[in-house]
Design an enzyme around this catalytic site. Structure first.
Site, PDB file in Angstrom:
ATOM      1  N   HIS A 267       0.713  -1.130  -0.046  1.00  0.00           N
ATOM      2  CA  HIS A 267      -0.001  -0.193   0.069  1.00  0.00           C
ATOM      3  C   HIS A 267       0.963   1.259  -0.066  1.00  0.00           C
ATOM      4  O   HIS A 267       1.052   2.004  -1.097  1.00  0.00           O
ATOM      5  CB  HIS A 267      -0.933   0.045   1.304  1.00  0.00           C
ATOM      6  N   ASP A 318      -4.928  -7.831  -3.612  1.00  0.00           N
ATOM      7  CA  ASP A 318      -5.214  -7.512  -2.242  1.00  0.00           C
ATOM      8  C   ASP A 318      -6.381  -8.146  -1.911  1.00  0.00           C
ATOM      9  O   ASP A 318      -6.777  -9.471  -1.576  1.00  0.00           O
ATOM     10  CB  ASP A 318      -5.136  -6.059  -1.975  1.00  0.00           C
TER      11      ASP A 318
END
Length: 440
Positions: A267, A318
């Site tokens: 991220h 993800d």
């Protein structure tokens, strides 16, 4: 030694800014043994119409999140309220349901051209935190799921000890994530059996989940293997770290020796300029997951700044709001356009590199991700005659194609997808069945 031969209408070869036409590709024992451009189709050689790419690498996955797709879209709130729904699913899984769900999810990845996946794994124990008789049975389910789906796996076995940055204990379903301490994690991790399609890595869940005293010990014990961690996904994480430790999460990890060339920050959405520089200076990679980051309203990560600082960029799906690395790749460029109100931050070749070479390197498979002699024989063919790709130049596939345009996938020279279908799994049916079992 058996040899396979394929003729690619176009193939994306190392160092090229666009695909090369008419490439003869030879494979022996799961490796590329010959790559020759400018060759007409020889008799008896299978033609691969469209653009043939190296295998795509999904550098960040939580397989069980696939059960959430479409189940949270009418909810308001933030990442933190979404997390409550995610914990609900986490509490429902056992080794059998986890195997079925992960097998279907990895097979969906194969259909999308993904030949290797990094699984950020923290569902270790029973829901009340009691270890299973085999303490690695949940991880073993993931390894078996990948084998059945036909993809390689890097299992990023995750250390998860606390609930908050200031050390609150795990509670509720979080208890199944946690080992007693670093020694207990190491004892379990070190007993994990080897497999040909497996790399065993390590992960720190986040600075929320690993106390200060454990960070440097964990980093030292796992030097040289892929080491991943969630970093600055939420502003609240940054604020809590500043309040508790007097520094940002990235500075804390730098001070504890976590950063480095085998490390990957996942991220990295809310970094300061100094944080970006730290990742670049240490050679730490950044795995961006744009479809999840926008689905969870996390924010837009500093992709161009990270690339300029020499932090290698990779891609992940993800939470699997979608499984489509073409969409992840172009979202890296499109998000930069939204931030800057300018176009043209990443070339097609740079996005291809992130989805292939850099992703495999982040997962510990440095011998994959290129169509070159000696590399693992992973191939992904994308059609150029669908309603999405018709009249698109070959270099434009990452800006036009979707996962639905993948026709053929080879992993280590084995056909896993042929003519748009998985060779052994009815993927839609298995997704329907496995996700239905979770919610029931």
């Amino acid at each position: 030694m058996s040899t396979q031969r394929f003729h690619a209408e176009y193939a994306w070869l190392p160092g090229d800014e666009s695909p090369t036409p008419d490439v003869l590709i030879e494979i022996a024992d799961g490796r590329f043994s010959g790559v020759t451009a400018g060759v007409q189709v020889p008799p008896g050689v299978r033609r691969l119409p469209g653009v043939t790419l190296p295998g795509l690498a999904n550098a960040h996955s939580h397989a069980f999140h696939r059960a959430l797709r479409g189940h949270t879209q009418t909810d308001g709130g933030t990442f933190w309220s979404w997390r409550d729904r995610m914990y609900e699913v986490a509490g429902r899984l056992d080794p059998d349901t986890y195997l079925a769900l992960a097998r279907a999810t990895y097979a969906e990845m194969a259909l999308a051209g993904i030949t290797c996946v990094g699984e950020f794994h923290y569902l270790h124990h029973q829901p009340d935190g009691t270890p299973y008789a085999d303490p690695n049975v949940m991880g073993a389910a993931l390894v078996e799921a990948a084998a059945q789906a036909g993809v390689r796996l890097t299992l990023l076995d995750t250390l998860y000890l606390t609930s908050t940055v200031d050390g609150e204990p795990l509670h509720g379903v979080q208890r199944r994530f946690g080992d007693r301490d670093v020694d207990a994690w190491s004892d379990r991790h070190d007993k994990f059996p080897a497999a040909a399609h497996l790399r065993l890595g390590a992960a720190l869940h986040s600075v929320r989940a690993v106390p200060l005293g454990a960070l440097s010990t964990f980093a030292y014990r796992n030097g040289g293997v892929p080491l991943h961690f969630h970093l600055s996904e939420q502003r609240a994480e940054n604020d809590a770290c500043l309040a508790t430790h007097g520094c940002t999460p990235v500075q804390l990890l730098a001070d504890m020796g976590v950063l480095g060339p085998t490390a990957t920050a996942v991220h990295a959405t809310h970094l300061t300029e100094d944080g970006v520089a730290l990742l670049g200076e240490t050679g730490t990679g950044a795995c961006l997951c744009p479809t999840t980051e926008r689905d969870l309203a996390d924010g837009i990560g500093p992709a161009r700044a990270l690339a300029d600082a020499d932090s290698p960029l990779s891609l992940g799906s993800d939470s699997h709001a979608v499984i489509d690395l073409f969409e992840e790749a172009r979202a890296v460029e499109h998000d930069e356009r939204l931030r800057t109100e300018r176009r043209g931050h990443f070339t097609p070749a740079a996005l291809t590199h992130a989805a292939t070479v850099a992703g495999h390197a982040a997962l510990g498979w440095s011998d994959a991700g290129t169509i070159a002699v000696g590399s693992r024989a992973d191939l992904v063919t994308v059609r150029l005659d669908s309603v999405r790709t018709a009249a698109v130049p070959p270099a434009g596939v990452f800006f036009a194609a979707t996962a639905a345009d993948v026709t053929d996938v080879l992993v280590d020279g084995r056909a896993v997808v042929r003519d748009g279908r998985h060779v052994s799994i009815d993927v839609a049916a298995e997704l329907h069945r496995s996700i239905g079992r979770v919610w029931r």
